[in-house]
Design a protein around this motif. Structure first.
Motif, mmCIF file in Angstrom:
data_model
loop_
_atom_site.group_PDB
_atom_site.id
_atom_site.type_symbol
_atom_site.label_atom_id
_atom_site.label_comp_id
_atom_site.label_asym_id
_atom_site.label_seq_id
_atom_site.Cartn_x
_atom_site.Cartn_y
_atom_site.Cartn_z
ATOM 1 N N UNK A 99 0.847 -1.195 0.000
ATOM 2 C CA UNK A 99 0.000 0.000 0.000
ATOM 3 C C UNK A 99 0.881 1.243 0.000
ATOM 4 N N UNK A 100 1.916 1.212 0.820
ATOM 5 C CA UNK A 100 2.837 2.349 0.880
ATOM 6 C C UNK A 100 3.617 2.487 -0.431
ATOM 7 N N UNK A 108 -7.498 -0.395 0.268
ATOM 8 C CA UNK A 108 -7.506 -0.716 -1.167
ATOM 9 C C UNK A 108 -6.605 -1.912 -1.456
ATOM 10 N N UNK A 109 -5.453 -1.962 -0.822
ATOM 11 C CA UNK A 109 -4.525 -3.063 -1.068
ATOM 12 C C UNK A 109 -5.111 -4.398 -0.613
ATOM 13 N N UNK A 110 -5.722 -4.415 0.558
ATOM 14 C CA UNK A 110 -6.333 -5.656 1.051
ATOM 15 C C UNK A 110 -7.448 -6.110 0.107
ATOM 16 N N UNK A 111 -8.311 -5.193 -0.306
ATOM 17 C CA UNK A 111 -9.406 -5.561 -1.207
ATOM 18 C C UNK A 111 -8.847 -6.006 -2.560
ATOM 19 N N UNK A 112 -7.790 -5.365 -3.002
ATOM 20 C CA UNK A 112 -7.132 -5.741 -4.253
ATOM 21 C C UNK A 112 -6.611 -7.184 -4.191
ATOM 22 N N UNK A 113 -6.035 -7.554 -3.055
ATOM 23 C CA UNK A 113 -5.483 -8.900 -2.885
ATOM 24 C C UNK A 113 -6.564 -9.956 -2.688
ATOM 25 N N UNK A 114 -7.715 -9.500 -2.275
ATOM 26 C CA UNK A 114 -8.817 -10.370 -1.875
ATOM 27 C C UNK A 114 -9.687 -10.735 -3.072
ATOM 28 N N UNK A 115 -9.308 -11.785 -3.789
ATOM 29 C CA UNK A 115 -10.126 -12.247 -4.908
ATOM 30 C C UNK A 115 -10.040 -13.764 -4.998
ATOM 31 N N UNK A 116 -11.137 -14.353 -5.355
ATOM 32 C CA UNK A 116 -11.185 -15.807 -5.448
ATOM 33 C C UNK A 116 -12.313 -16.200 -6.392
ATOM 34 N N UNK A 131 -8.304 -7.640 -13.658
ATOM 35 C CA UNK A 131 -8.014 -6.238 -13.323
ATOM 36 C C UNK A 131 -9.242 -5.343 -13.563
ATOM 37 N N UNK A 132 -9.956 -5.615 -14.651
ATOM 38 C CA UNK A 132 -11.159 -4.839 -14.960
ATOM 39 C C UNK A 132 -12.203 -5.010 -13.854
ATOM 40 N N UNK A 133 -12.440 -6.248 -13.430
ATOM 41 C CA UNK A 133 -13.401 -6.522 -12.351
ATOM 42 C C UNK A 133 -12.945 -5.865 -11.048
ATOM 43 N N UNK A 134 -11.652 -5.969 -10.759
ATOM 44 C CA UNK A 134 -11.127 -5.358 -9.529
ATOM 45 C C UNK A 134 -11.397 -3.861 -9.512
ATOM 46 N N UNK A 135 -11.138 -3.193 -10.621
ATOM 47 C CA UNK A 135 -11.353 -1.752 -10.678
ATOM 48 C C UNK A 135 -12.828 -1.394 -10.545
ATOM 49 N N UNK A 136 -13.709 -2.200 -11.137
ATOM 50 C CA UNK A 136 -15.150 -1.961 -10.988
ATOM 51 C C UNK A 136 -15.545 -2.015 -9.512
ATOM 52 N N UNK A 137 -15.084 -3.037 -8.831
ATOM 53 C CA UNK A 137 -15.416 -3.210 -7.417
ATOM 54 C C UNK A 137 -14.793 -2.086 -6.588
ATOM 55 N N UNK A 138 -13.541 -1.753 -6.863
ATOM 56 C CA UNK A 138 -12.867 -0.679 -6.118
ATOM 57 C C UNK A 138 -13.619 0.648 -6.271
ATOM 58 N N UNK A 139 -14.072 0.919 -7.465
ATOM 59 C CA UNK A 139 -14.808 2.154 -7.717
ATOM 60 C C UNK A 139 -16.107 2.178 -6.925
ATOM 61 N N UNK A 140 -16.830 1.055 -6.950
ATOM 62 C CA UNK A 140 -18.095 0.993 -6.189
ATOM 63 C C UNK A 140 -17.868 1.125 -4.695
ATOM 64 N N UNK A 142 -15.572 2.923 -3.447
ATOM 65 C CA UNK A 142 -14.922 4.230 -3.278
ATOM 66 C C UNK A 142 -13.477 4.093 -2.790
ATOM 67 N N UNK A 143 -12.798 3.114 -3.343
ATOM 68 C CA UNK A 143 -11.378 2.870 -3.053
ATOM 69 C C UNK A 143 -10.563 3.139 -4.314
ATOM 70 N N UNK A 144 -10.651 4.356 -4.783
ATOM 71 C CA UNK A 144 -9.986 4.723 -6.025
ATOM 72 C C UNK A 144 -8.488 4.854 -5.824
ATOM 73 N N UNK A 145 -7.791 4.755 -6.950
ATOM 74 C CA UNK A 145 -6.342 4.989 -6.919
ATOM 75 C C UNK A 145 -6.070 6.429 -6.523
ATOM 76 N N UNK A 146 -4.953 6.614 -5.857
ATOM 77 C CA UNK A 146 -4.569 7.967 -5.454
ATOM 78 C C UNK A 146 -3.847 8.655 -6.574
#
Length: 146
Positions: A99-100, A108-116, A131-140, A142-146
């Motif tokens: 994350x750092x 965001x990093x934990x959610x990014x790693x969390x897929x199965x 990656x596309x699915x991850x970004x969709x979920x991150x956006x919903x 509200x864990x957007x890239x900095x």
């Protein structure tokens, strides 16, 4: 949906709730009924993930996450019974470091790693879809890239 957490005291209750919401979103996007799904998530230290990585992948080094999906293809999912999707092992220390390194939040990093959900980042096409699915979920979430 049932998520079995091991060593959950390593993370906050808010993060566990965010992980549950992330899982719901992923299942919804894949058209998988959440009420029939279960899986486990373990948080481990560097030593344990290194040992697991060596045992299961033959790689003698620390990694961020190991996932052990039960199904390779969503068409193989049984109907009308509990679906055990598999197990996820997250190295909490590596998640903090990454994350750092990447300049985004720990959450965001934990959610990014969390897929199965059957995606494999070894194949470029599947990696792109993952990656596309991850970004969709991150956006919903509200864990957007900095």
């Amino acid at each position: 949906m049932e998520i079995y957490f091991e060593n959950e005291q390593m993370v906050s209750e808010e993060l566990l709730a965010l992980m549950e919401e992330s899982a719901r979103l992923c299942l919804e996007k894949e058209g998988i009924p959440e009420e029939n799904c279960e899986f486990s998530v373990s948080f481990v230290d560097r030593e344990e993930i290194k040992e697991l990585n060596s045992t299961y992948r033959g790689v003698d080094k620390v990694t961020d996450v190991l996932s052990f999906p039960q199904f390779e293809d969503f068409n193989e999912l049984p109907e009308d019974q509990i679906i055990c999707l598999g197990d996820i092992v997250i190295c909490e220390d590596r998640a903090k470091e990454q994350a750092e390194e990447f300049g985004h939040s720990y959450e965001r990093e934990i959610i990014y790693l969390f897929h199965l959900l059957g995606y494999d980042h070894m194949d470029e096409e599947e990696k792109a879809e993952m990656r596309e699915r991850e970004e969709e979920v991150m956006t919903e979430l509200k864990l957007k890239r900095v």
